[in-house]
Motif scaffolding. Structure first.
Motif, mmCIF file in Angstrom:
data_model
loop_
_atom_site.group_PDB
_atom_site.id
_atom_site.type_symbol
_atom_site.label_atom_id
_atom_site.label_comp_id
_atom_site.label_asym_id
_atom_site.label_seq_id
_atom_site.Cartn_x
_atom_site.Cartn_y
_atom_site.Cartn_z
ATOM 1 N N ASN A 86 0.865 -1.174 0.132
ATOM 2 C CA ASN A 86 0.068 -0.044 0.014
ATOM 3 C C ASN A 86 0.853 1.206 -0.041
ATOM 4 O O ASN A 86 0.495 2.195 -0.643
ATOM 5 N N MET A 87 1.870 1.419 0.922
ATOM 6 C CA MET A 87 2.815 2.449 0.821
ATOM 7 C C MET A 87 3.540 2.667 -0.334
ATOM 8 O O MET A 87 3.641 3.731 -0.879
ATOM 9 N N VAL A 88 4.016 1.704 -0.891
ATOM 10 C CA VAL A 88 4.680 1.827 -2.128
ATOM 11 C C VAL A 88 3.802 2.201 -3.438
ATOM 12 O O VAL A 88 4.305 3.173 -4.057
ATOM 13 N N ASN A 89 2.754 1.569 -3.487
ATOM 14 C CA ASN A 89 1.772 2.228 -4.298
ATOM 15 C C ASN A 89 1.145 3.462 -4.303
ATOM 16 O O ASN A 89 1.023 4.558 -5.162
ATOM 17 N N PHE A 90 1.153 3.973 -2.974
ATOM 18 C CA PHE A 90 0.787 5.332 -2.475
ATOM 19 C C PHE A 90 1.954 6.389 -2.871
ATOM 20 O O PHE A 90 1.470 7.377 -3.383
ATOM 21 N N LEU A 91 2.968 5.888 -2.895
ATOM 22 C CA LEU A 91 4.193 6.781 -3.279
ATOM 23 C C LEU A 91 4.050 6.885 -4.719
ATOM 24 O O LEU A 91 4.058 8.142 -5.182
ATOM 25 N N GLN A 92 3.992 5.764 -5.512
ATOM 26 C CA GLN A 92 4.113 5.993 -6.885
ATOM 27 C C GLN A 92 2.790 6.637 -7.314
ATOM 28 O O GLN A 92 3.157 7.380 -8.402
ATOM 29 N N ILE A 93 1.536 6.414 -6.984
ATOM 30 C CA ILE A 93 0.399 7.225 -7.450
ATOM 31 C C ILE A 93 0.408 8.524 -7.014
ATOM 32 O O ILE A 93 0.140 9.216 -8.123
ATOM 33 N N ASN A 94 0.972 8.826 -5.958
ATOM 34 C CA ASN A 94 1.087 10.364 -5.694
ATOM 35 C C ASN A 94 1.987 11.092 -6.443
ATOM 36 O O ASN A 94 1.579 12.294 -7.021
ATOM 37 N N VAL A 95 3.100 10.628 -6.832
ATOM 38 C CA VAL A 95 3.982 11.215 -7.591
ATOM 39 C C VAL A 95 3.437 11.485 -9.183
ATOM 40 O O VAL A 95 3.425 12.220 -9.687
ATOM 41 N N PHE A 96 2.925 10.208 -9.552
ATOM 42 C CA PHE A 96 2.344 9.985 -10.841
ATOM 43 C C PHE A 96 1.168 11.287 -11.012
ATOM 44 O O PHE A 96 1.098 11.880 -11.861
ATOM 45 N N LEU A 97 0.390 11.387 -10.139
ATOM 46 C CA LEU A 97 -0.786 12.206 -10.099
ATOM 47 C C LEU A 97 -0.240 13.646 -10.199
ATOM 48 O O LEU A 97 -0.955 14.429 -10.747
ATOM 49 N N ALA A 98 0.801 13.998 -9.368
ATOM 50 C CA ALA A 98 1.236 15.035 -9.405
ATOM 51 C C ALA A 98 1.650 15.640 -10.760
ATOM 52 O O ALA A 98 1.539 16.685 -11.292
ATOM 53 N N ILE A 99 2.499 14.742 -11.292
ATOM 54 C CA ILE A 99 3.216 15.129 -12.929
ATOM 55 C C ILE A 99 2.086 15.122 -13.702
ATOM 56 O O ILE A 99 1.847 15.936 -14.689
ATOM 57 N N PHE A 100 1.015 14.101 -13.633
ATOM 58 C CA PHE A 100 0.110 13.660 -14.721
ATOM 59 C C PHE A 100 -0.844 15.057 -14.560
ATOM 60 O O PHE A 100 -1.085 15.633 -15.744
ATOM 61 N N ASN A 101 -1.192 15.533 -13.524
ATOM 62 C CA ASN A 101 -2.234 16.815 -13.588
ATOM 63 C C ASN A 101 -1.521 18.069 -13.753
ATOM 64 O O ASN A 101 -2.100 18.891 -13.990
ATOM 65 N N MET A 102 -0.176 18.036 -13.822
ATOM 66 C CA MET A 102 0.469 19.265 -14.319
ATOM 67 C C MET A 102 0.570 19.287 -15.833
ATOM 68 O O MET A 102 1.109 20.316 -16.456
ATOM 69 N N LEU A 103 0.213 18.344 -16.422
ATOM 70 C CA LEU A 103 -0.056 18.636 -17.890
ATOM 71 C C LEU A 103 -0.653 19.824 -18.391
ATOM 72 O O LEU A 103 -1.770 19.954 -17.850
ATOM 73 N N PRO A 104 -0.008 20.706 -19.519
ATOM 74 C CA PRO A 104 -0.758 21.701 -19.576
ATOM 75 C C PRO A 104 -1.901 21.416 -20.643
ATOM 76 O O PRO A 104 -1.960 22.232 -21.810
ATOM 77 N N ILE A 105 -2.765 20.687 -20.103
ATOM 78 C CA ILE A 105 -3.880 20.254 -21.195
ATOM 79 C C ILE A 105 -5.280 20.357 -20.531
ATOM 80 O O ILE A 105 -5.312 19.776 -19.318
#
Length: 224
Positions: free
Chosen positions: A132-151
């Motif tokens: 859970n913690m490993v996935n939580f780390l990966q998901i949060n980092v992914f969401l941060a970058i993904f949501n900053m796409l200028p689209i």
């Protein structure tokens, strides 16, 4: 079931905190819309979208595809912010910044939990917590970058709209109303027909991996 649980739980938490961050920053800058709608609560029931928060991410995860999803959008009225242009930039950036902060927090817990696990025999509970913690780390980092796409309608588009001159930023922001079919085609349809045009793997994954390694490196240097 094990894999599904270790995906749904961290994703739901990450998305809820992301949305609450938008609403709380908007409230701080003068827009009580989210507060009046009861959306500043960390109760996931108030934020979870059955399709975007649970079904879609679960299907993507089980098929080992890039995981993304959404919650019920937190209502923000830009016109009610004290400084609509720049405060909207702060509101939009608050979600990804919250995800980065959560990534730091869970990395600290992973580091400390790993030290405790080394002194025990482990077991199912230990493995479940670690996954859970490993996935939580990966998901949060992914969401941060993904949501900053200028689209549009991602947070990055709102940040970009605020940074552009109003003559460009306002028309760009208005694209959000018609952007979802384009986004689905760009992120799902285009890679299906042209695998080398996969935006997620080519644009999102490299900075996400860099950020995750940086977070791990910082935490290790401080606690190591």
């Amino acid at each position: 079931m094990f894999e599904a649980a270790t995906l749904i739980i961290p994703l739901a938490i990450a998305i809820v905190f992301h949305e609450v961050a938008h609403g709380r920053v908007a409230h701080f800058f003068g827009d009580p819309t989210a507060a009046n709608a009861g959306r500043l609560s960390f109760n996931p029931v108030r934020h979870i979208d059955p399709v975007g928060t649970i079904a879609l991410p679960l299907i993507l995860g089980l098929f080992h595809l890039p995981i993304f999803g959404w919650a019920k959008p937190v209502p923000v009225m830009q016109s009610r912010l004290r400084n609509p242009r720049w405060h909207m930039v702060a509101v939009a950036a608050a979600g990804p910044l919250m995800n980065i902060a959560l990534a730091f927090v869970v990395t600290i817990f992973l580091f400390l939990f790993g030290q405790l696990s080394d002194q025990s025999d482990g077991g199912f509970a230990s493995g479940f917590m670690t996954a859970n913690m490993v996935n939580f780390l990966q998901i949060n980092v992914f969401l941060a970058i993904f949501n900053m796409l200028p689209i549009p309608p991602f947070d990055g588009s709102k940040v970009l709209a605020g940074l552009l001159p109003p003559s460009l930023g306002i028309p760009f922001q208005q694209l959000e109303r018609r952007a979802m079919p384009f986004v689905i085609m760009l992120l799902v349809g285009l890679p299906y027909f042209f695998p080398k045009a996969n935006i997620v793997s080519r644009v999102v994954f490299p900075p996400a991996n860099w950020l995750m390694q940086g977070i791990i490196g910082i935490v290790s240097a401080v606690l190591g």
